[in-house]
Design an enzyme around this catalytic site. Structure first.
Site, PDB file in Angstrom:
ATOM      1  N   GLN A 104       0.832  -1.201   0.000  1.00 58.61           N
ATOM      2  CA  GLN A 104       0.000   0.000   0.000  1.00 58.61           C
ATOM      3  C   GLN A 104       0.870   1.257   0.000  1.00 58.61           C
ATOM      4  O   GLN A 104       1.739   1.435   0.855  1.00 58.61           O
ATOM      5  CB  GLN A 104      -0.929   0.036   1.217  1.00 58.61           C
ATOM      6  CG  GLN A 104      -1.975   1.157   1.094  1.00 58.61           C
ATOM      7  CD  GLN A 104      -2.730   1.408   2.384  1.00 58.61           C
ATOM      8  OE1 GLN A 104      -2.144   1.765   3.395  1.00 58.61           O
ATOM      9  NE2 GLN A 104      -4.044   1.228   2.351  1.00 58.61           N
ATOM     10  N   TYR A 186      -5.430  11.272   4.445  1.00 53.44           N
ATOM     11  CA  TYR A 186      -4.054  11.480   4.000  1.00 53.44           C
ATOM     12  C   TYR A 186      -4.068  12.243   2.669  1.00 53.44           C
ATOM     13  O   TYR A 186      -5.121  12.669   2.202  1.00 53.44           O
ATOM     14  CB  TYR A 186      -3.317  10.144   3.955  1.00 53.44           C
ATOM     15  CG  TYR A 186      -3.229   9.529   5.346  1.00 53.44           C
ATOM     16  CD1 TYR A 186      -2.495  10.154   6.354  1.00 53.44           C
ATOM     17  CD2 TYR A 186      -3.924   8.377   5.680  1.00 53.44           C
ATOM     18  CE1 TYR A 186      -2.443   9.641   7.647  1.00 53.44           C
ATOM     19  CE2 TYR A 186      -3.878   7.855   6.968  1.00 53.44           C
ATOM     20  CZ  TYR A 186      -3.140   8.495   7.949  1.00 53.44           C
ATOM     21  OH  TYR A 186      -3.101   7.994   9.227  1.00 53.44           O
ATOM     22  N   ARG A 233      -8.013   2.485  -2.350  1.00 54.51           N
ATOM     23  CA  ARG A 233      -8.785   2.482  -1.102  1.00 54.51           C
ATOM     24  C   ARG A 233      -9.423   3.849  -0.860  1.00 54.51           C
ATOM     25  O   ARG A 233      -8.759   4.885  -0.980  1.00 54.51           O
ATOM     26  CB  ARG A 233      -7.866   2.145   0.069  1.00 54.51           C
ATOM     27  CG  ARG A 233      -8.601   1.851   1.373  1.00 54.51           C
ATOM     28  CD  ARG A 233      -7.637   1.728   2.524  1.00 54.51           C
ATOM     29  NE  ARG A 233      -8.143   0.855   3.572  1.00 54.51           N
ATOM     30  CZ  ARG A 233      -7.701   0.855   4.820  1.00 54.51           C
ATOM     31  NH1 ARG A 233      -6.764   1.688   5.199  1.00 54.51           N
ATOM     32  NH2 ARG A 233      -8.203   0.017   5.717  1.00 54.51           N
ATOM     33  N   GLY A 323      -8.888  -6.028  10.074  1.00 49.18           N
ATOM     34  CA  GLY A 323      -7.720  -5.380  10.643  1.00 49.18           C
ATOM     35  C   GLY A 323      -7.368  -5.926  12.010  1.00 49.18           C
ATOM     36  O   GLY A 323      -6.583  -6.855  12.150  1.00 49.18           O
ATOM     37  N   ARG A 324      -7.970  -5.356  13.054  1.00 52.33           N
ATOM     38  CA  ARG A 324      -7.618  -5.721  14.425  1.00 52.33           C
ATOM     39  C   ARG A 324      -7.672  -7.220  14.713  1.00 52.33           C
ATOM     40  O   ARG A 324      -6.807  -7.730  15.439  1.00 52.33           O
ATOM     41  CB  ARG A 324      -8.508  -4.954  15.411  1.00 52.33           C
ATOM     42  CG  ARG A 324      -8.252  -3.452  15.388  1.00 52.33           C
ATOM     43  CD  ARG A 324      -9.095  -2.729  16.421  1.00 52.33           C
ATOM     44  NE  ARG A 324      -8.950  -1.284  16.304  1.00 52.33           N
ATOM     45  CZ  ARG A 324      -9.508  -0.407  17.134  1.00 52.33           C
ATOM     46  NH1 ARG A 324     -10.247  -0.834  18.145  1.00 52.33           N
ATOM     47  NH2 ARG A 324      -9.329   0.891  16.959  1.00 52.33           N
TER      48      ARG A 324
END
Length: 367
Positions: A104, A186, A233, A323-324
């Site tokens: 990524q 971002y 994404r 994710g987590r």
């Protein structure tokens, strides 16, 4: 019931534009801060990713494309020979375990600080609009966010070129594909959103102009990679890094529609609300994106095995990124397959330490 009419599940194989995934469980990109001050991937990172190679696809943690792109302590880069060599050992470790891995690409934009920048320069952004947040973690400790410097029009193609060079390095390192991070406040997201983009040149104003930066990045990466090995994404519902624009719905659908023409590997949509919701309208759903994007869709953010199975069965998404759960369960796929309980979630204070604790020391269920 014939095989052709059986509904797919998380554990069903999937052809990602010709790339055979052994299941539809994707390891989401998660910044873990183990690359050190030189941002060079290392043995510990190779072990971490290899432990999780049973995922249908791993998407690496966000990886900065240049010195200017930095904004997170000890996150990895892909702009030097040493970093590229470091990633090679990660890719080889994942491949040795039968896994697939995409890199990524990341530029933090205003979500950075002058202490990350060469000669202490201000971080850059589409417009000089300060991020409204408590503080940013920097090499010199917690610091207040600064008002970024607005990029000059002629500087923007130089950043696009940084993405192209990063794409070349990712290919050299042996990755199976790449993902362009256009989410979570971002730099790309800052250009896309009307809240953070107040430019009056060809990169600002209309949604067509705000999309131009991402368009140029995608097209530059496609000079290196085949479209079917490039994902993007987006985070239409999120308020992370002080984001959220009133025109989020029409903006996001326009972007997805434009990206659809390239025949990309997938569109990775953070449709869940786990990162916070901007509350500027009803949250966008994967069904809305399915209407305008015909290539594979990936959902993400807050899914459980049960909710993911429902989403796959409904047909509005092809893949689900976790994710987590992958932090504390390196064998997440096996746990899902066998209905085994998950390990307790890791404490946040060890997510970003520079050692094994909270990183590679979680047991498999069989252990």
């Amino acid at each position: 019931m014939t095989a052709s009419t059986v509904s797919p599940t998380l554990l069903s194989p999937f052809s990602l534009r010709g790339l055979p995934l052994k299941n539809r469980i994707i390891m989401a990109p998660m910044t873990r801060g183990r690359a050190g001050s030189e941002r060079i991937p290392n043995d510990l990172m190779a072990e971490y990713y290899a432990q999780r190679a049973s995922a249908g696809l791993i998407i690496t943690e966000a990886t900065v494309i240049s010195q200017q792109a930095n904004g997170w302590v000890n996150s990895p880069g892909i702009y030097s020979d040493e970093q590229t060599e470091g990633w090679k050992q990660v890719v080889e470790a994942v491949h040795a375990q039968g896994g697939l891995i995409f890199l990524q690409f990341w530029h933090c934009g205003r979500a950075s600080h002058s202490s990350f920048q060469e000669n202490g320069q201000l971080p850059v952004a589409p417009s000089a609009i300060k991020l409204n947040g408590e503080y940013v973690h920097t090499p010199i400790g917690k610091q207040p966010y600064e008002t970024p410097r607005a990029l000059e029009t002629e500087e923007i193609p130089l950043i696009v070129e940084d993405y192209r060079r990063a794409a070349e390095r990712a290919q050299e390192a042996g990755f199976d594909g790449v993902e362009i991070h256009g989410a979570n406040g971002y730099l790309i997201d800052q250009f896309l959103q009307s809240k953070t983009n107040h430019r009056t040149d060809r990169y600002g104003g209309s949604v067509e102009n705000r999309y131009r930066f991402l368009k140029e990045i995608v097209e530059s990466v496609l000079t290196v990679w085949s479209p079917d090995r490039v994902g993007v994404r987006l985070a239409p519902n999120g308020n992370f890094n002080d984001m959220g624009s009133p025109d989020f719905r029409e903006n996001s659908l326009y972007i997805a529609q434009q990206l659809n023409v390239y025949g990309l590997a997938y569109l990775h949509v953070m449709d869940g609300l786990g990162f916070g919701f901007h509350e500027l309208g009803e949250p966008m759903t994967l069904a809305e994106f399915r209407e305008v994007f015909t290539a594979p869709l990936m959902g993400n953010c807050g899914y459980t095995q049960e909710t993911a199975e429902v989403a796959i069965k409904e047909g509005n998404v092809d893949l689900i990124a976790f994710g987590r759960p992958f932090i504390s369960n390196p064998d997440l796929v096996d746990r899902f397959a066998n209905s085994w309980p998950l390990n307790p979630e890791a404490e946040m204070n060890i997510w970003f330490s520079f050692d094994r604790e909270g990183y590679t020391d979680f047991p498999n269920y069989s252990q």
